[in-house]
Design a protein around this motif. Structure first.
Motif, PDB file in Angstrom:
ATOM      1  N   UNK A  20       0.802  -1.223   0.000  1.00 47.64           N
ATOM      2  CA  UNK A  20       0.000   0.000   0.000  1.00 47.64           C
ATOM      3  C   UNK A  20       0.840   1.282   0.000  1.00 47.64           C
ATOM      4  N   UNK A  21       2.035   1.226   0.556  1.00 46.99           N
ATOM      5  CA  UNK A  21       2.820   2.452   0.700  1.00 46.99           C
ATOM      6  C   UNK A  21       4.076   2.489  -0.167  1.00 46.99           C
ATOM      7  N   UNK A  22       4.399   1.389  -0.815  1.00 51.09           N
ATOM      8  CA  UNK A  22       5.555   1.390  -1.698  1.00 51.09           C
ATOM      9  C   UNK A  22       5.281   2.220  -2.950  1.00 51.09           C
ATOM     10  N   UNK A  23       6.293   2.915  -3.434  1.00 50.99           N
ATOM     11  CA  UNK A  23       6.136   3.758  -4.630  1.00 50.99           C
ATOM     12  C   UNK A  23       5.905   2.874  -5.849  1.00 50.99           C
ATOM     13  N   UNK A  24       4.879   3.199  -6.627  1.00 53.01           N
ATOM     14  CA  UNK A  24       4.537   2.420  -7.810  1.00 53.01           C
ATOM     15  C   UNK A  24       5.575   2.616  -8.905  1.00 53.01           C
ATOM     16  N   UNK A  25       5.836   1.530  -9.651  1.00 53.90           N
ATOM     17  CA  UNK A  25       6.786   1.613 -10.765  1.00 53.90           C
ATOM     18  C   UNK A  25       6.277   2.563 -11.848  1.00 53.90           C
ATOM     19  N   UNK A  26       4.954   2.619 -12.015  1.00 54.08           N
ATOM     20  CA  UNK A  26       4.361   3.535 -12.994  1.00 54.08           C
ATOM     21  C   UNK A  26       2.989   3.965 -12.493  1.00 54.08           C
ATOM     22  N   UNK A  27       2.666   5.217 -12.718  1.00 51.42           N
ATOM     23  CA  UNK A  27       1.337   5.727 -12.370  1.00 51.42           C
ATOM     24  C   UNK A  27       0.928   6.785 -13.383  1.00 51.42           C
ATOM     25  N   UNK A  39       0.847  12.587  -8.930  1.00 46.60           N
ATOM     26  CA  UNK A  39       0.453  12.928  -7.555  1.00 46.60           C
ATOM     27  C   UNK A  39       0.059  11.682  -6.761  1.00 46.60           C
ATOM     28  N   UNK A  40      -0.408  10.651  -7.455  1.00 43.60           N
ATOM     29  CA  UNK A  40      -0.840   9.407  -6.820  1.00 43.60           C
ATOM     30  C   UNK A  40       0.192   8.329  -7.133  1.00 43.60           C
ATOM     31  N   UNK A  41       1.255   8.274  -6.339  1.00 41.99           N
ATOM     32  CA  UNK A  41       2.348   7.359  -6.652  1.00 41.99           C
ATOM     33  C   UNK A  41       2.404   6.134  -5.757  1.00 41.99           C
ATOM     34  N   UNK A  42       1.367   5.927  -4.926  1.00 40.12           N
ATOM     35  CA  UNK A  42       1.267   4.696  -4.133  1.00 40.12           C
ATOM     36  C   UNK A  42      -0.156   4.161  -4.243  1.00 40.12           C
ATOM     37  N   UNK A  43      -0.298   2.863  -3.980  1.00 39.37           N
ATOM     38  CA  UNK A  43      -1.635   2.258  -4.007  1.00 39.37           C
ATOM     39  C   UNK A  43      -2.518   2.863  -2.918  1.00 39.37           C
ATOM     40  N   UNK A  44      -1.922   3.206  -1.791  1.00 38.58           N
ATOM     41  CA  UNK A  44      -2.665   3.812  -0.694  1.00 38.58           C
ATOM     42  C   UNK A  44      -3.295   5.134  -1.132  1.00 38.58           C
ATOM     43  N   UNK A  45      -2.546   5.950  -1.887  1.00 38.87           N
ATOM     44  CA  UNK A  45      -3.080   7.217  -2.382  1.00 38.87           C
ATOM     45  C   UNK A  45      -4.183   6.994  -3.409  1.00 38.87           C
ATOM     46  N   UNK A  46      -4.019   5.996  -4.268  1.00 40.54           N
ATOM     47  CA  UNK A  46      -5.058   5.692  -5.252  1.00 40.54           C
ATOM     48  C   UNK A  46      -6.361   5.270  -4.562  1.00 40.54           C
ATOM     49  N   UNK A  47      -6.223   4.523  -3.456  1.00 39.02           N
ATOM     50  CA  UNK A  47      -7.416   4.090  -2.719  1.00 39.02           C
ATOM     51  C   UNK A  47      -8.069   5.274  -2.008  1.00 39.02           C
TER      52      UNK A  47
END
Length: 402
Positions: free
Chosen positions: A52-59, A63-71
């Motif tokens: 949830x908090x790891x930086x995504x390889x691509x987004x 501004x939304x670079x983690x799954x937690x932010x997307x949720x």
């Protein structure tokens, strides 16, 4: 041969109750919260955090670079969109459309938000770093509270169920206003103006009686993106977009309710559980009694358990005694008190506000989760027991007093 069958039916009846409409959503959230706690304190804790908090390889949105932010900023916009649809329906054609029927829930909900905030400030107000969390215990979780009522079956009269639902809806309105007014970052004027233009276009379409839902959805996505970049929290776009949806199509058939019914299942069984699993996990390693009874969790739990019931129940008593508004029909005072206690169940909105209140303080967010989960559990247990053993409907011609 009949006796064992009857005994078996009696034994499994409570478990059947878990899977009826109102109860199942609440039980699902309980299971999700428990699962998050287990995983966050297991051998998979590191994976849980990284997921949830790891930086995504691509987004697609920087501004939304983690799954937690997307949720929290993206998926939860659907939750707020459904809240907005529900609020509009209630204001136009539901309980909030009738002045006589809305007086008591509005008064009770207002006091039920102010009293927890007062308790919070009383217990944690002297700590400057904590004061931003005053709104965390303000909102009631509809699914949890209605789930507990569902487990009680017909022991709770219909008017009292409707009262609780209406209070929770007004709570949601108040929570949305609080987020917009008190948890807004530095505003970016250009994006904010763009958001207002999109809202204006959606209102114009409503006035022109455009009933193509895909047009509203497309503009709602544009609005969400503008609000995301404006400094106002992105989920507010969900509520605003919902308020522009027409109640009916040109042919007179329902539009808003059809959309609400289409989304409510996804909201209850996907959006909120995913949010709960991503946010309810508290790593208990190193947490002792000192942390559990620290000012922040104690203030939040106190606001939920003491503030909520005190504010709501006292308002109902005073309003009824002064003739401002009548208490729910068919309900005894112990039943009303038990329902007021259930309003202290905070989960979805409380967890959400906690993330906004302490964005740069992960430890405070963890402490807030302890207070939210602990206070909600205590409120659920006490409320259930009070309602389970409260006297039923008042006999005709008999009044119960306080």
């Amino acid at each position: 041969m009949l006796q064992p069958k009857l005994s078996l039916n009696a034994a499994i009846r409570p478990f059947k109750a878990l899977f009826v409409s109102d109860a199942f959503e609440g039980v699902l959230l309980i299971c999700v919260a428990a699962a998050a706690m287990v995983v966050a304190n297991s051998a998979f804790a590191h994976e849980y955090h990284d997921l949830f908090h790891g930086v995504l390889a691509w987004t697609p949105i920087a501004k939304l670079d983690t799954l937690h932010l997307w949720i929290n900023d993206g998926l939860m916009a659907i939750f707020f969109f459904v809240v907005g649809l529900e609020v509009k329906r209630e204001l136009i054609a539901g309980q909030l459309s009738d002045a006589q029927k809305r007086n008591l829930p509005i008064l009770a909900a207002g006091a039920g938000m102010a009293a927890p905030a007062a308790v919070f400030f009383l217990l944690a107000g002297s700590e400057p770093n904590l004061s931003n969390g005053w709104a965390i215990p303000a909102a009631t979780d509809i699914a949890f509270a209605m789930g507990v009522l569902g487990l009680l079956g017909n022991r709770v009269p219909g008017p009292l169920r409707l009262f609780l639902l209406t209070v929770a809806i007004v709570d949601d309105i108040g929570a949305v206003m609080i987020i917009a007014l008190f948890y807004t970052a530095n505003l970016k004027l250009a994006w904010l103006v763009g958001s207002l233009f999109v809202v204006g276009a959606m209102i114009l379409m409503n006035r022109l009686r455009v009933d193509r839902i895909w047009v509203y959805i497309l503009l709602a996505l544009v609005l969400w993106y503008c609000v995301l970049n404006s400094g106002v929290h992105a989920t507010i776009a969900g509520v605003v977009a919902a308020l522009t949806i027409p109640m009916r199509r040109r042919d007179g058939h329902s539009l808003l309710e059809n959309i609400e019914h289409a989304l409510v299942g996804w909201n209850a069984y996907l959006v909120v559980p995913v949010f709960g699993f991503a946010n309810a996990g508290v790593a208990l390693a190193g947490i002792g009694w000192a942390e559990v009874f620290a000012p922040l969790p104690l203030a939040i739990a106190g606001g939920l358990v003491v503030g909520k019931q005190a504010g709501i129940f006292a308002t109902i008593v005073v309003a009824d005694k002064l003739g401002i508004a009548r208490r729910p029909d068919e309900a005894t005072w112990p039943q009303i008190y038990g329902t007021a206690v259930l309003c202290g169940i905070g989960f979805t909105m409380s967890l959400f506000i906690a993330q906004l209140a302490f964005p740069r303080y992960p430890l405070l967010i963890e402490e807030a989760k302890i207070g939210i989960l602990g206070g909600s559990l205590i409120s659920a247990i006490i409320g259930y027991l009070v309602l389970r053993f409260a006297p039923q409907k008042r006999p005709e011609g008999v009044t119960d007093g306080i």
